[in-house]
Design a protein around this motif. Structure first.
Motif, PDB file in Angstrom:
ATOM      1  N   SER A   1      33.915  35.015  28.437  1.00  0.00           N
ATOM      2  CA  SER A   1      35.404  35.412  28.918  1.00  0.00           C
ATOM      3  C   SER A   1      35.653  37.042  29.031  1.00  0.00           C
ATOM      4  N   GLU A   2      34.854  37.606  28.388  1.00  0.00           N
ATOM      5  CA  GLU A   2      34.762  39.174  28.583  1.00  0.00           C
ATOM      6  C   GLU A   2      34.341  39.298  29.952  1.00  0.00           C
TER       7      GLU A   2
ATOM      8  N   LYS B   1      36.237  40.991  33.343  1.00  0.00           N
ATOM      9  CA  LYS B   1      35.441  42.297  33.970  1.00  0.00           C
ATOM     10  C   LYS B   1      35.567  41.968  35.472  1.00  0.00           C
ATOM     11  N   LEU B   2      35.209  40.659  35.915  1.00  0.00           N
ATOM     12  CA  LEU B   2      35.244  40.178  37.358  1.00  0.00           C
ATOM     13  C   LEU B   2      36.725  40.417  37.955  1.00  0.00           C
TER      14      LEU B   2
ATOM     15  N   PRO C   1      43.554  46.299  38.359  1.00  0.00           N
ATOM     16  CA  PRO C   1      43.448  47.176  37.071  1.00  0.00           C
ATOM     17  C   PRO C   1      44.295  46.750  35.913  1.00  0.00           C
ATOM     18  N   LYS C   2      44.004  47.051  34.759  1.00  0.00           N
ATOM     19  CA  LYS C   2      44.689  46.723  33.526  1.00  0.00           C
ATOM     20  C   LYS C   2      46.207  47.055  33.556  1.00  0.00           C
ATOM     21  N   SER C   3      46.428  48.182  34.305  1.00  0.00           N
ATOM     22  CA  SER C   3      47.773  48.653  34.381  1.00  0.00           C
ATOM     23  C   SER C   3      48.700  47.946  35.188  1.00  0.00           C
ATOM     24  N   MET C   4      48.189  47.053  35.975  1.00  0.00           N
ATOM     25  CA  MET C   4      48.775  46.600  37.217  1.00  0.00           C
ATOM     26  C   MET C   4      49.881  45.188  36.683  1.00  0.00           C
TER      27      MET C   4
ATOM     28  N   MET D   1      35.536  34.486  42.494  1.00  0.00           N
ATOM     29  CA  MET D   1      34.718  34.167  41.122  1.00  0.00           C
ATOM     30  C   MET D   1      34.143  32.789  41.198  1.00  0.00           C
ATOM     31  N   ASN D   2      34.410  32.038  41.919  1.00  0.00           N
ATOM     32  CA  ASN D   2      34.001  30.656  42.063  1.00  0.00           C
ATOM     33  C   ASN D   2      32.603  30.764  42.980  1.00  0.00           C
TER      34      ASN D   2
END
Length: 86
Positions: free
Chosen positions: A40-41, A45-46, A52-55, A72-73
């Protein structure tokens, strides 16, 4: 298909052991132990390559989500001999 599942300790997983009893082993990761949830981590990351985390997720279009999903697939996996999942 799966031999075990490792879940976070969130309340959303509280019934997981009961629901999957006899089908698959269920383990719970320790808090703040991201190395116990490697898959999951890696997926997070992908996703962070695009978001971005702030979005704010409310501003992301369905088209963008689908593009990330396709990426991702189709991303080659080392454990599949550098092939994407089929």
């Amino acid at each position: 298909m799966f031999k075990s599942i490792t879940a976070d300790n969130g309340s959303e997983f509280s019934l997981l052991t009961l629901q999957l009893k006899g089908q698959v082993s269920v383990y719970f990761a320790h808090p703040f132990a991201s190395w116990e949830r490697g898959t999951s981590e890696n997926q997070y990351k992908l996703i962070r390559r695009f978001l971005p985390k702030s979005m704010r997720l409310s501003v992301i279009s369905n088209r963008k989500v689908q593009a990330i999903q396709r990426y991702m697939n189709n991303y080659p996996r080392k454990n599949l001999g550098s092939q994407p999942p089929s």
